[in-house]
Design a protein around this motif. Structure first.
Motif, PDB file in Angstrom:
ATOM      1  N   THR A 133      31.150  35.195  38.196  1.00  0.00           N
ATOM      2  CA  THR A 133      32.543  34.888  37.962  1.00  0.00           C
ATOM      3  C   THR A 133      32.801  34.989  36.466  1.00  0.00           C
ATOM      4  OG1 THR A 133      32.450  33.360  39.789  1.00  0.00           O
ATOM      5  CG2 THR A 133      34.333  33.161  38.340  1.00  0.00           C
ATOM      6  N   SER A 140      40.805  34.532  36.301  1.00  0.00           N
ATOM      7  CA  SER A 140      39.390  34.498  36.652  1.00  0.00           C
ATOM      8  C   SER A 140      39.107  35.560  37.701  1.00  0.00           C
ATOM      9  CB  SER A 140      38.963  33.117  37.129  1.00  0.00           C
ATOM     10  OG  SER A 140      39.452  32.879  38.418  1.00  0.00           O
ATOM     11  N   LEU A 141      37.897  36.093  37.634  1.00  0.00           N
ATOM     12  CA  LEU A 141      37.506  37.159  38.549  1.00  0.00           C
ATOM     13  C   LEU A 141      36.153  36.797  39.141  1.00  0.00           C
ATOM     14  CD1 LEU A 141      37.626  40.959  37.958  1.00  0.00           C
ATOM     15  CD2 LEU A 141      35.431  39.862  38.407  1.00  0.00           C
ATOM     16  N   ASP A 142      36.067  36.865  40.461  1.00  0.00           N
ATOM     17  CA  ASP A 142      34.806  36.585  41.134  1.00  0.00           C
ATOM     18  C   ASP A 142      34.309  37.865  41.796  1.00  0.00           C
ATOM     19  OD1 ASP A 142      32.711  35.835  42.761  1.00  0.00           O
ATOM     20  OD2 ASP A 142      33.624  33.933  43.324  1.00  0.00           O
ATOM     21  N   TYR A 146      35.220  39.272  45.418  1.00  0.00           N
ATOM     22  CA  TYR A 146      36.226  40.295  45.125  1.00  0.00           C
ATOM     23  C   TYR A 146      37.607  39.695  44.918  1.00  0.00           C
ATOM     24  CZ  TYR A 146      35.410  45.251  44.886  1.00  0.00           C
ATOM     25  OH  TYR A 146      35.140  46.501  44.429  1.00  0.00           O
ATOM     26  N   ARG A 147      37.651  38.551  44.248  1.00  0.00           N
ATOM     27  CA  ARG A 147      38.941  37.896  44.059  1.00  0.00           C
ATOM     28  C   ARG A 147      39.314  37.840  42.599  1.00  0.00           C
ATOM     29  NH1 ARG A 147      38.234  33.369  48.287  1.00  0.00           N
ATOM     30  NH2 ARG A 147      39.601  34.157  49.930  1.00  0.00           N
ATOM     31  N   VAL A 148      40.614  38.050  42.351  1.00  0.00           N
ATOM     32  CA  VAL A 148      41.152  37.832  41.018  1.00  0.00           C
ATOM     33  C   VAL A 148      42.201  36.738  41.142  1.00  0.00           C
ATOM     34  CG1 VAL A 148      42.373  38.856  39.069  1.00  0.00           C
ATOM     35  CG2 VAL A 148      40.799  40.254  40.418  1.00  0.00           C
ATOM     36  N   GLU A 154      45.905  33.967  44.030  1.00  0.00           N
ATOM     37  CA  GLU A 154      45.179  35.222  44.129  1.00  0.00           C
ATOM     38  C   GLU A 154      46.099  36.415  43.853  1.00  0.00           C
ATOM     39  OE1 GLU A 154      42.886  35.624  47.690  1.00  0.00           O
ATOM     40  OE2 GLU A 154      42.227  37.635  47.135  1.00  0.00           O
ATOM     41  N   PHE A 162      39.931  46.722  39.932  1.00  0.00           N
ATOM     42  CA  PHE A 162      39.040  45.561  39.939  1.00  0.00           C
ATOM     43  C   PHE A 162      37.823  45.808  39.041  1.00  0.00           C
ATOM     44  CE2 PHE A 162      35.609  42.907  41.429  1.00  0.00           C
ATOM     45  CZ  PHE A 162      36.223  41.694  41.688  1.00  0.00           C
ATOM     46  N   HIS A 166      36.977  43.848  35.688  1.00  0.00           N
ATOM     47  CA  HIS A 166      35.687  43.166  35.593  1.00  0.00           C
ATOM     48  C   HIS A 166      34.999  43.550  34.277  1.00  0.00           C
ATOM     49  CE1 HIS A 166      31.621  42.148  37.730  1.00  0.00           C
ATOM     50  NE2 HIS A 166      31.992  41.223  36.882  1.00  0.00           N
TER      51      HIS A 166
END
Ligand code: CA
Length: 241
Positions: A133, A140-142, A146-148, A154, A162, A166
């Protein structure tokens, strides 16, 4: 949801094995612990792990002998191996690496060091499964889910955007040329015009909404992401009720 990276821990000292397993579980990995080479072989035959932590000194077949054998088995030979050992001598390190280990970590080690090494070998061998993350400002990006998220909501971001986000978030405040972004995001074996980067940056900014301003164009140089987003123009709209 993506699968958690599987880590096979081959370690006969149960206290150490359990400690490693707990830490891995807390950090988004799926560990399996075995205590000797025979059980390790059964495990890799059943389910191929994403990375193997292999203790040097094991009852029966040693870690080095196992690593050597696995490097000759078609199915297992690309799985990264990190050797764990109490030995510190240079010749032992060389022997471990010669046997086919990708990295080497000497006991006692910190959890952070272990996690960093695991992520590093995974990134080298299989960049798509590395679990991490990144946080920058309100964004925040995980990479594992695959979530922003922006302030807890979200955002919908396309796959190339993405990857681009990242990479930028992991290297903030620095100016990246279009060429270097192409190499990093698309791979240097692909021929794509530099303008493509501009297209994806534009889409990324749109996807990020208010946080889009965090991505700055640096004239004549490239792009930069910064946590200091330009002030929003919409300040006056809110107090009207
Ligand atoms: Ca041992």
């Amino acid at each position: 949801m993506r699968k958690l990276p599987r880590v096979l821990v081959v370690e006969d000292e149960s206290a150490i094995a359990e400690l490693i397993a707990v830490n891995l579980r807390h950090n988004g990995f799926a560990p399996t612990v075995v205590y000797d080479g025979e059980a390790a072989q059964r495990e890799v035959d059943a389910i191929l792990p994403d990375v193997i932590l292999l203790d040097w000194m094991l009852p029966g077949e040693s870690g080095v002998a196992l690593a050597k054998r696995w490097r000759q088995q078609e199915r297992i030979k690309t799985v990264p191996i990190i050797m764990l050992t109490a030995r510190t001598e240079e010749s032992d390190k060389v022997q471990g690496l010669d046997a086919g280990a990708d990295d080497y970590i000497t006991k006692p080690f910190s959890t952070q060091e272990l996690l960093a090494r695991i992520r590093a070998v995974l990134r080298r061998r299989a960049p798509e499964i590395v679990n991490d993350t990144v946080q920058l400002g309100d964004l925040s990006l995980d990479a594992s889910t695959y979530r922003v998220m922006l302030n807890g909501s979200e955002l919908k971001v396309g796959p190339t955007e993405f990857k681009l986000l990242h990479y930028l978030m992991k290297h903030p405040e620095r100016v990246h040329t279009r060429g270097s972004l192409l190499d990093r995001i698309w791979g240097d074996h692909v021929f794509i015009e530099e303008r493509t980067v501009d297209v994806h940056v534009k889409r990324l900014r749109e996807s990020l909404g208010l946080a889009g301003a965090m991505i700055e164009t640096v004239r004549g140089a490239g792009y930069r992401i910064t946590s200091q987003a330009a002030p929003s123009k919409a300040k006056g709209d809110t107090a009207a009720a």
